[in-house]
Structure formats: C-alpha cells, structure tokens
Design a protein around this motif. Structure first.
Motif, short mmCIF file in Angstrom:
data_model
loop_
_atom_site.label_atom_id
_atom_site.label_comp_id
_atom_site.label_asym_id
_atom_site.label_seq_id
_atom_site.Cartn_x
_atom_site.Cartn_y
_atom_site.Cartn_z
N PHE A 1 29.61 7.42 39.18
CA PHE A 1 28.65 7.04 40.23
C PHE A 1 27.49 6.19 39.71
CE2 PHE A 1 30.14 11.36 41.71
CZ PHE A 1 31.04 10.87 42.64
N GLY A 2 27.75 5.39 38.68
CA GLY A 2 26.70 4.57 38.10
C GLY A 2 25.78 5.31 37.16
N ILE A 3 26.10 6.56 36.87
CA ILE A 3 25.30 7.41 35.98
C ILE A 3 25.91 7.35 34.58
CG2 ILE A 3 24.50 9.76 35.53
CD1 ILE A 3 24.99 10.28 38.60
N LEU A 4 25.10 7.06 33.57
CA LEU A 4 25.56 7.08 32.18
C LEU A 4 25.07 8.36 31.53
CD1 LEU A 4 25.90 3.97 32.62
CD2 LEU A 4 25.20 3.73 30.26
N TYR B 1 20.27 6.03 34.98
CA TYR B 1 20.73 5.65 36.31
C TYR B 1 19.76 4.64 36.90
CZ TYR B 1 21.99 5.88 41.23
OH TYR B 1 22.35 5.56 42.51
N GLN B 2 20.21 3.42 37.10
CA GLN B 2 19.45 2.37 37.77
C GLN B 2 17.98 2.30 37.34
OE1 GLN B 2 20.02 2.58 42.00
NE2 GLN B 2 22.19 2.12 41.84
N GLY B 3 17.76 2.24 36.04
CA GLY B 3 16.40 2.12 35.52
C GLY B 3 15.70 3.45 35.29
N PHE B 4 16.26 4.54 35.76
CA PHE B 4 15.71 5.87 35.50
C PHE B 4 16.34 6.42 34.22
CE2 PHE B 4 15.27 5.41 40.05
CZ PHE B 4 14.04 5.98 40.32
N GLU B 5 15.56 7.16 33.46
CA GLU B 5 16.07 7.81 32.25
C GLU B 5 15.53 9.23 32.20
OE1 GLU B 5 15.85 5.64 28.54
OE2 GLU B 5 15.42 3.81 29.66
N ALA B 6 16.37 10.15 31.70
CA ALA B 6 15.93 11.54 31.59
C ALA B 6 16.69 12.25 30.48
CB ALA B 6 16.15 12.27 32.91
N LEU B 7 16.06 13.25 29.92
CA LEU B 7 16.68 14.18 28.99
C LEU B 7 16.97 15.43 29.80
CD1 LEU B 7 15.41 13.11 25.95
CD2 LEU B 7 15.81 15.53 25.70
N VAL B 8 18.22 15.86 29.82
CA VAL B 8 18.63 17.00 30.64
C VAL B 8 19.20 18.09 29.74
CG1 VAL B 8 20.17 17.76 32.50
CG2 VAL B 8 19.11 15.49 32.61
N GLU B 9 18.68 19.29 29.88
CA GLU B 9 19.13 20.42 29.09
C GLU B 9 20.54 20.83 29.51
OE1 GLU B 9 17.40 24.82 28.20
OE2 GLU B 9 15.93 23.21 28.49
N ILE B 10 21.41 21.04 28.54
CA ILE B 10 22.81 21.40 28.82
C ILE B 10 22.91 22.74 29.51
CG2 ILE B 10 24.98 22.07 27.72
CD1 ILE B 10 24.39 19.90 25.60
N GLU B 11 22.20 23.75 29.03
CA GLU B 11 22.34 25.10 29.56
C GLU B 11 21.87 25.26 31.00
OE1 GLU B 11 23.99 27.57 28.05
OE2 GLU B 11 24.38 26.11 26.48
N THR B 12 20.80 24.58 31.36
CA THR B 12 20.22 24.76 32.69
C THR B 12 20.46 23.59 33.63
OG1 THR B 12 18.12 23.76 32.06
CG2 THR B 12 18.34 26.14 31.71
N GLY C 1 11.39 12.77 31.52
CA GLY C 1 11.82 11.64 32.33
C GLY C 1 11.99 11.99 33.79
N LYS C 2 12.62 11.09 34.53
CA LYS C 2 12.82 11.27 35.97
C LYS C 2 14.17 10.72 36.40
CE LYS C 2 8.37 11.34 38.13
NZ LYS C 2 7.62 10.86 39.25
N LEU C 3 14.73 11.34 37.42
CA LEU C 3 15.93 10.87 38.09
C LEU C 3 15.73 11.06 39.58
CD1 LEU C 3 18.74 12.57 35.95
CD2 LEU C 3 18.13 10.16 35.92
N PRO C 4 16.37 10.23 40.42
CA PRO C 4 16.31 10.50 41.85
C PRO C 4 16.87 11.90 42.14
CG PRO C 4 17.19 8.31 41.45
CD PRO C 4 17.09 8.99 40.12
#
Length: 95
Positions: free
Chosen positions: A27-30, A47-58, A64-67
């Motif tokens: 869906f355009g998400i890397l 994703y479309q100029g947004f960047e985030a670090l996302v924890e695997i467990e939760t 960062g931010k994502l829509p």
C-alpha cells in the motif's frame, strides 16, 4: 519465513536511513529493519514523506509520525508478523 531484504538508496532520507534494508512494501508503505539495532526491537516505516520508528511488540509509534490509517495498518502488520520480525531482528546480516 525470512524476509528478503534489499537496500534502496533515497536522497530524501538521512544517510543512516537509506542503508536500512527494505523487508516489505505494501500500500505504498516501506518497512525497513536493521538487525540488532538499538532497543527496543523496532521497524522503520516510510509512507509518502512520513517516517516513523514502530516498536515490534506493541506496533506503536515511538518516534515520528504516520497518518492514522497507515499507523493502524502497520500495527496490524506487526502483530501478524511479530514472530518473523523478532527472529529477523536478532539474526546477523551476513546470514
């Protein structure tokens, strides 16, 4: 299932970001992951100029931010692939 990683340079990202292997796109998400990166275990999401670090467990955004809709999709994806992500996080990159 092991993810096939590929390195994709991007001039818009920091030097560290572009060497982090891409493990999935949808869906355009890397989704990028560097094995044995700093704790807690996490993925890098773009994703479309947004960047985030996302924890695997939760599945929660730590930096960062994502829509909102993308954040929900990534959280669900983390839950579905948590075991594989944990395994890949702890595997050295030369294996």
């Amino acid at each position: 299932m092991k993810f096939n990683a590929r390195v994709t340079p991007s001039p818009s990202l920091s030097r560290r970001s572009w060497i982090v292997p891409v493990i999935s796109t949808f869906f355009g998400i890397l989704i990028r992951m560097w094995h044995d990166d700093h704790p807690p275990p996490h993925i890098h999401v773009e994703y479309q100029g947004f960047e985030a670090l996302v924890e695997i467990e939760t599945g929660e955004i730590k930096v960062g931010k994502l829509p909102r809709k993308v954040a929900r999709i990534v959280r669900e994806w983390c839950f579905e692939h948590r075991g594989e992500l944990r395994e890949n996080y702890s595997v050295p990159s030369d294996q």
